[in-house]
Write an enzyme that holds these catalytic residues in place. Structure first.
Site, short mmCIF file in Angstrom:
data_model
loop_
_atom_site.label_atom_id
_atom_site.label_comp_id
_atom_site.label_asym_id
_atom_site.label_seq_id
_atom_site.Cartn_x
_atom_site.Cartn_y
_atom_site.Cartn_z
N CYS A 116 0.86 -1.07 0.11
CA CYS A 116 0.00 -0.05 -0.05
C CYS A 116 0.83 1.50 -0.04
CB CYS A 116 -1.05 0.01 1.23
SG CYS A 116 -2.08 -1.42 1.38
N HIS A 257 -3.12 7.14 3.13
CA HIS A 257 -3.45 5.93 2.50
C HIS A 257 -5.02 5.58 3.05
CE1 HIS A 257 -3.91 1.72 1.22
NE2 HIS A 257 -3.69 1.23 2.50
N ASN A 287 -10.31 -0.28 0.50
CA ASN A 287 -8.49 -0.26 0.55
C ASN A 287 -8.14 -0.60 -1.03
OD1 ASN A 287 -5.85 -0.38 0.75
ND2 ASN A 287 -5.86 -1.33 2.71
N1 ACO Z 1 -18.12 -8.65 10.00
C1 ACO Z 1 -18.71 -9.02 11.33
N2 ACO Z 1 -17.56 -9.41 12.24
C2 ACO Z 1 -16.39 -9.46 11.73
C3 ACO Z 1 -16.02 -9.03 10.69
C4 ACO Z 1 -16.94 -8.73 9.56
N3 ACO Z 1 -16.59 -8.38 8.47
N4 ACO Z 1 -14.74 -9.31 10.66
C5 ACO Z 1 -14.20 -9.69 11.94
N5 ACO Z 1 -15.56 -9.76 12.57
C6 ACO Z 1 -15.43 -9.93 14.02
C7 ACO Z 1 -14.19 -10.58 14.63
O1 ACO Z 1 -14.30 -11.98 14.17
C8 ACO Z 1 -14.20 -10.28 16.35
O2 ACO Z 1 -15.08 -11.44 16.74
P1 ACO Z 1 -14.93 -12.08 18.19
O3 ACO Z 1 -14.80 -10.80 18.97
O4 ACO Z 1 -16.16 -12.84 18.37
O5 ACO Z 1 -13.69 -12.57 17.90
C9 ACO Z 1 -14.93 -9.17 16.17
O6 ACO Z 1 -15.71 -8.83 14.67
C10 ACO Z 1 -13.78 -8.05 16.36
O7 ACO Z 1 -12.65 -8.10 15.55
P2 ACO Z 1 -11.73 -7.05 15.74
O8 ACO Z 1 -10.54 -7.69 14.79
O9 ACO Z 1 -11.37 -6.82 17.12
O10 ACO Z 1 -12.28 -5.64 14.97
P3 ACO Z 1 -11.48 -4.59 14.85
O11 ACO Z 1 -12.34 -3.58 15.78
O12 ACO Z 1 -10.10 -4.36 15.07
O13 ACO Z 1 -11.73 -4.10 13.44
C11 ACO Z 1 -10.41 -4.46 11.29
C12 ACO Z 1 -11.03 -4.81 12.37
C13 ACO Z 1 -11.66 -3.53 10.52
C14 ACO Z 1 -9.83 -5.37 10.36
C15 ACO Z 1 -9.31 -3.24 12.05
O14 ACO Z 1 -8.57 -4.29 12.73
C16 ACO Z 1 -8.29 -2.75 10.77
O15 ACO Z 1 -8.72 -1.99 10.05
N6 ACO Z 1 -7.41 -3.06 10.74
C17 ACO Z 1 -6.07 -2.64 9.83
C18 ACO Z 1 -6.35 -3.20 8.55
C19 ACO Z 1 -5.72 -2.59 7.31
O16 ACO Z 1 -5.42 -1.39 7.49
N7 ACO Z 1 -5.05 -3.18 6.51
C20 ACO Z 1 -4.30 -2.80 5.35
C21 ACO Z 1 -3.13 -3.08 5.27
S1 ACO Z 1 -2.46 -2.30 3.85
C22 ACO Z 1 -2.04 -3.43 2.82
O17 ACO Z 1 -0.58 -3.50 2.39
C23 ACO Z 1 -2.74 -4.39 2.12
#
Ligand code: ACO
Length: 330
Positions: A116, A257, A287
């Site tokens: 990214c 980003h 993203n």
């Molecule tokens: N829908 C519903 N529930 C979900 C989903 C979904 N799509 N995805 C995960 N959950 C659940 C999980 O299983 C978890 O359930 P549990 O508590 O029973 O285990 C719960 O939701 C909470 O999950 P978390 O991972 O704690 O959620 P968080 O608030 O951290 O948000 C997210 C998740 C959006 C992925 C966040 O962590 C994030 O944005 N991280 C950064 C990701 C990113 O920027 N990636 C790009 C990298 S750049 C590149 O090079 C590609």
């Protein structure tokens, strides 16, 4: 040869026609519009058609950037493409784009993969090559067809990504103090396990079993990526400001980003810069990795948000983890 300053002469972007909404995704995986919106700020993303390759999207964005710069493809002597989803493992998608776009045969064309952060890396590379005096006009493209490496059965990743392309034309300028005034690139390879594709490379070529297990798709430790993203983007922004003896308040707009609205809001708080200085379109595209910054930059310019004399900060992070920032005076 003398070091010259480098300027952005034009920008362009392209998003595929197909809009995939959160509501539609909630019919295929166990998720909801409300969960996706509140955790990431994303409402919808674009998905390329099956017969629409990375090079096709790149060509659309490049044509718009060239038109904006009032230049022809034949004027380009350097083409740098940031992507982790090229048309083929080889040759470089830059050469396929060169042929489709009509960039002259003697031009230097290559791909660069910094996930990214790819566009910021490619911009720095192209600007350094132009500044050296050995190249005159560069086309820098950030493009991804992430829909081909997303596991559509994994709700923790499939809701976050989309496809698209953005491009910028770079040239030299004799006017001091404008254009790309600085960059800061970095990486921390101790975090490779946060975001990766385990199979399909030289260490583990794809097999029938790995494909059945969807091991050619992206895996991510989302929570950890979130924490690191906020830290490295904040550092990359602070370090470049310090290097150039600037205060955050002197930045007219930040083009971050577009991974997650909450990450952008955290950076806004850390830098003590109000959200209205940040350009945000993650709600419409999700993203798009290397395409995210050039699409946002092009939309900000075309919306009239960027005026002569403004100072723009680009700031990115991505798999690797890679990170980078760039300061542009218009
Ligand atoms: N829908 C519903 N529930 C979900 C989903 C979904 N799509 N995805 C995960 N959950 C659940 C999980 O299983 C978890 O359930 P549990 O508590 O029973 O285990 C719960 O939701 C909470 O999950 P978390 O991972 O704690 O959620 P968080 O608030 O951290 O948000 C997210 C998740 C959006 C992925 C966040 O962590 C994030 O944005 N991280 C950064 C990701 C990113 O920027 N990636 C790009 C990298 S750049 C590149 O090079 C590609």
């Amino acid at each position: 040869m003398p070091i010259r300053s480098t300027v952005i002469l034009g920008t362009g972007s392209y998003a595929p026609e197909r809009v995939l909404t959160n509501g539609e995704l909630s019919h295929t995986v166990d998720t909801s519009d409300e969960w996706i919106r509140t955790r990431s700020g994303i409402r919808e993303r674009r998905i390329a058609a099956p017969d629409e390759a990375t090079s096709d999207m790149a060509v659309q964005a490049a044509r718009r950037a060239l038109e904006d710069a009032r230049l022809a493809a034949a004027d380009i002597d350097l083409l740098v493409v940031a992507t982790m989803t090229p048309d083929l493992p080889m040759p470089a998608v830059a050469c396929i784009i060169q042929q489709k776009l009509g960039v002259r045969t003697a031009a230097a064309c290559f791909d660069l993969n910094a996930a990214c952060s790819g566009f910021v890396y490619a911009l720095d590379t192209a600007c350094a090559m132009i500044a050296s005096g050995r190249y005159q006009k560069a086309l820098v493209i950030g493009v991804e067809k992430l829909s081909t490496i997303v596991d559509w059965q994994d709700r923790t990743t499939c809701v976050l990504f989309g496809d698209g392309a953005g491009a910028a034309v770079i040239g030299a300028s004799s006017e001091p103090g404008i254009g790309l005034i600085g960059t800061r690139l970095g990486a921390s390879g101790d975090s490779v396990d946060l975001l990766y594709i385990s199979h399909g490379g030289s260490s583990a070529p794809s097999t029938a079993e790995s494909i059945a297990a969807r091991a050619h798709c992206m895996r991510m430790k989302g929570k950890e990526v979130f924490k690191q993203a906020v830290r490295v983007m904040d550092d990359a922004a602070r370090e470049i400001l310090e290097q150039h003896q600037l205060h955050a308040d002197q930045i007219s707009h930040v083009i971050p980003h577009q991974a997650n609205l909450r990450i952008i809001e955290a950076i806004s708080q850390y830098l003590e810069l109000p959200m209205d200085r940040f350009f945000v379109n993650v709600d419409r595209y999700g993203n798009t990795s290397a395409a995210s910054i050039p699409i946002a930059l092009d939309e900000a310019r075309r919306a009239g948000r960027i005026k002569p004399g403004d100072l723009t900060l680009l700031v990115a992070f991505g798999a690797g983890l890679t990170y980078g920032s760039a300061l542009i005076r218009w």
